[in-house]
Scaffold this motif. Structure first.
Motif, mmCIF file in Angstrom:
data_model
loop_
_atom_site.group_PDB
_atom_site.id
_atom_site.type_symbol
_atom_site.label_atom_id
_atom_site.label_comp_id
_atom_site.label_asym_id
_atom_site.label_seq_id
_atom_site.Cartn_x
_atom_site.Cartn_y
_atom_site.Cartn_z
ATOM 1 N N GLY A 113 0.798 -1.213 0.000
ATOM 2 C CA GLY A 113 0.000 0.000 0.000
ATOM 3 C C GLY A 113 0.834 1.269 0.000
ATOM 4 N N ASP B 188 0.924 5.135 1.690
ATOM 5 C CA ASP B 188 0.396 6.058 2.682
ATOM 6 C C ASP B 188 1.448 7.127 2.946
ATOM 7 N N VAL B 189 1.304 7.880 4.022
ATOM 8 C CA VAL B 189 2.195 9.027 4.249
ATOM 9 C C VAL B 189 3.638 8.605 4.493
ATOM 10 N N THR B 190 3.884 7.359 4.901
ATOM 11 C CA THR B 190 5.256 6.918 5.159
ATOM 12 C C THR B 190 5.668 5.738 4.290
ATOM 13 N N HIS B 191 4.832 5.313 3.347
ATOM 14 C CA HIS B 191 5.159 4.169 2.506
ATOM 15 C C HIS B 191 4.995 4.526 1.029
ATOM 16 N N ASN B 192 6.005 4.183 0.242
ATOM 17 C CA ASN B 192 5.958 4.302 -1.205
ATOM 18 C C ASN B 192 6.446 2.978 -1.777
ATOM 19 N N ARG C 13 5.076 13.884 4.619
ATOM 20 C CA ARG C 13 4.743 12.740 3.770
ATOM 21 C C ARG C 13 5.984 12.287 3.018
#
Length: 572
Positions: A326, A328-332, A557
């Motif tokens: 997924g 989100d603000v801390t995952h790419n 982010r």
């Protein structure tokens, strides 16, 4: 009431009054002398539609048509005073003329700022500078002031018809020059009446015109536009460039820190038949030449440990990892890590090395051993890297949080009891319910929120660490996870070097995968064969570079610190 005459009003988006004369009708190329259209532009620029009486900015088509029309009228005559005869004022996208004589804007200031006073011009001096036009102020028909920027420095350019090398073409050139254009200026250094250090232009080459409206400073706040057209974000927001510069400095500091301690930087494959080294879902692709399926790496760990087996005792790699998970603000899905492996060392030594490294990086990149961190609730904390990092044993902390002893964290028979604890604490765990997943959720909800200051979480059970070695406590690995601001930044452990135990652990992971856990690791027999050749006692360590950049730059982010993050398709 009859509409006002066209000449009596000025279009809000017209760059100068002479625009009105050509805006009312399509622009035609002058009969004589005929100027051939530049090769890089359309042979016949789209005509500017007749001006309507509405107020407001032009459409993108109207503005593009206006710019290309003006640029097509530039004369193709050789610029006087140039040492490169092929360079012409009217040729679009020329090579950089007089490249050896061009000075940066910072060097221009250092060279001339102390040599002239207000209204003084160094007529015996010649200078050449380049930059992008960010400001234009017309003071009549014969005098224009430009502000240009390059690499964070700015300079004023004065364009006066009296000193222009080709006075007959002055009006045409000034009309063609627009905000956003990249230009090369030759002229005389000096100061204006207000004392502003400037270059008085004798000639200007438009190296690359900006055919779209140039954004004003701090005018782009729409995230969709910022991330899809990052160049606009950088042109409008100085903070974006500053963030990327800090990111670059952090990466250099990590490399320098490890290089200075005898580590050797290496590269390992991104594509392999089977991704391993972490619990994550990989991306899959296909190689037609060899008719085989491949996976993008999720971690370089298994390859780096093989290099240690081969005799390279201190190795590290800085590179991209890819996890099909997924956003989100801390995952790419695409992110940067640094991993190192050192033979014949211990976990306490690596803990000390970690604290020393982060202190060095933060002081170098942020100028202080403390950085501010804003929690999701909006509360501001000061993260202090100068103090010894805290340590928390997760088993002890979990038992204190739930108020009762934990069952055996390495026995699948404990899963119902652990799920009951999760239910009582209102913690949702998605299926399949493996030991590693349940314990991870308990730690995430009950311990991680306490880890605001740099904190080592230790005492992870074997079920959570399929590649880590068991320590002195039965069933507990020699491992730490570093949390800062409630998020994981680093992970390290003594590497499992027993090939028989490694095969057993892989078998347990395979069982979880067969139950539907697509993040569990697969059996990697080739790696086990490598272990059979003898892996020295080794500690492996990994750092999330993007998250560290977020912390140091104060970015909320992960997308803010990655130049080109993964985005949803525009239609979504």
């Amino acid at each position: 009431m009859p509409p006002r005459a066209l000449h009596a009003r000025r279009l809000p988006w017209a760059p100068c009054s002479r625009w009105l004369a050509t805006a009312a009708t399509p622009v035609a190329t002058p009969a004589a002398p005929a100027a051939p259209p530049p090769a890089a532009l359309p042979a016949a620029p789209p005509a500017i539609p007749a001006v309507d009486v509405r107020l407001g900015a032009p459409t993108e088509h109207e503005y593009l048509a206006f710019r290309t029309s003006r640029l097509s009228l530039l004369p193709a005559t050789t610029t006087p005073s140039t040492t490169t005869p092929s360079t012409t004022t009217g040729r679009m996208y020329p090579l950089l003329p007089d490249a050896d004589s061009v000075v940066s804007l910072s060097d221009f200031r250092a060279r001339f700022a102390h040599r002239c006073e207000a209204t003084q011009w160094l007529d015996d001096e010649q200078a050449s500078v380049t930059g992008r036009v960010t400001v234009r102020r017309d003071s009549g028909k014969h005098l224009v002031f430009l502000g240009i920027e390059r690499n964070g420095h700015s300079l004023q350019v004065l364009i006066n018809r009296k000193f222009w090398s080709a006075a007959a073409d002055f009006a045409t050139f000034v009309d063609a020059l627009g905000v956003g254009d990249v230009i090369h200026v030759r002229g005389v250094p000096g100061r204006t009446r207000t004392g502003e250090l400037s270059i008085r232009a004798q000639s200007i080459d438009i190296l690359a015109p900006c055919l779209h409206r140039f954004p004003k400073k701090n005018s782009i706040t729409n995230d969709n536009l910022r991330f899809r057209q990052r160049y606009l974000d950088m042109l409008a927001n100085d903070k974006t460039i500053a963030t990327f510069m800090t990111r670059s400095k952090i990466i250099r500091e990590i490399r320098s820190f490890l290089d200075n301690r005898g580590f050797v930087e290496v590269e390992t494959p991104i594509l392999s038949p089977m991704a391993g080294g972490a619990n994550a879902r990989p991306f899959r692709t296909r190689m037609e030449a060899l008719d085989m399926d491949l996976e993008l790496r999720i971690a370089p760990e298994l390859y780096l440990k093989q290099l240690v087996i081969g005799g390279m005792e201190k190795v590290y790699e800085m590179g991209k990892q890819f996890r099909n998970e997924g956003i989100d603000v801390t995952h790419n899905p695409e992110f940067t890590t640094c991993e190192f492996y050192e033979a014949y060392t211990t976990l306490p030594r690596v803990m000390s090395l970690t604290q020393e490294m982060l202190q060095s990086i933060v002081v170098s990149a942020a100028g202080s051993s403390t950085v501010p961190w804003v929690s999701p609730s909006g509360e501001t904390h000061t993260i202090d890297f100068s103090k010894p990092f805290e340590c928390i044993d997760i088993t002890t902390a979990l038992e204190a949080a739930i108020g009762q002893p934990l069952p055996d964290l390495n026995d699948n028979a404990s899963i119902p009891a652990l799920l009951q604890i999760c239910s009582e604490k209102h913690i949702h765990v998605r299926r399949p319910h493996s030991l590693a997943r349940i314990i991870d959720h308990l730690v995430s909800e009950l311990i991680e929120p306490q880890c605001i200051q740099p904190t080592f979480l230790m005492g992870q059970p074997l079920s959570m660490s399929p590649l880590a070695k068991e320590g002195n406590r039965p069933g507990i690995t020699d491992r730490f996870e570093l949390f800062i601001g409630t998020k994981e930044y680093a992970n390290a452990y003594v590497e499992l070097n027993d090939p028989f135990e490694q095969r057993r652990r892989f078998s347990l992971q395979k069982a979880d995968k067969d139950l539907g856990d697509d993040e569990a690791q697969s059996m990697d027999d080739a790696f086990c064969v490598a272990l059979e050749h003898g892996l020295p006692p080794t500690v492996g360590w990994g750092l999330g570079v993007d998250r560290l950049c977020m912390l140091v730059t104060g970015s909320p982010r992960i997308r803010d610190v990655i130049p080109f993050p993964v985005l949803k398709p525009e239609e979504q």
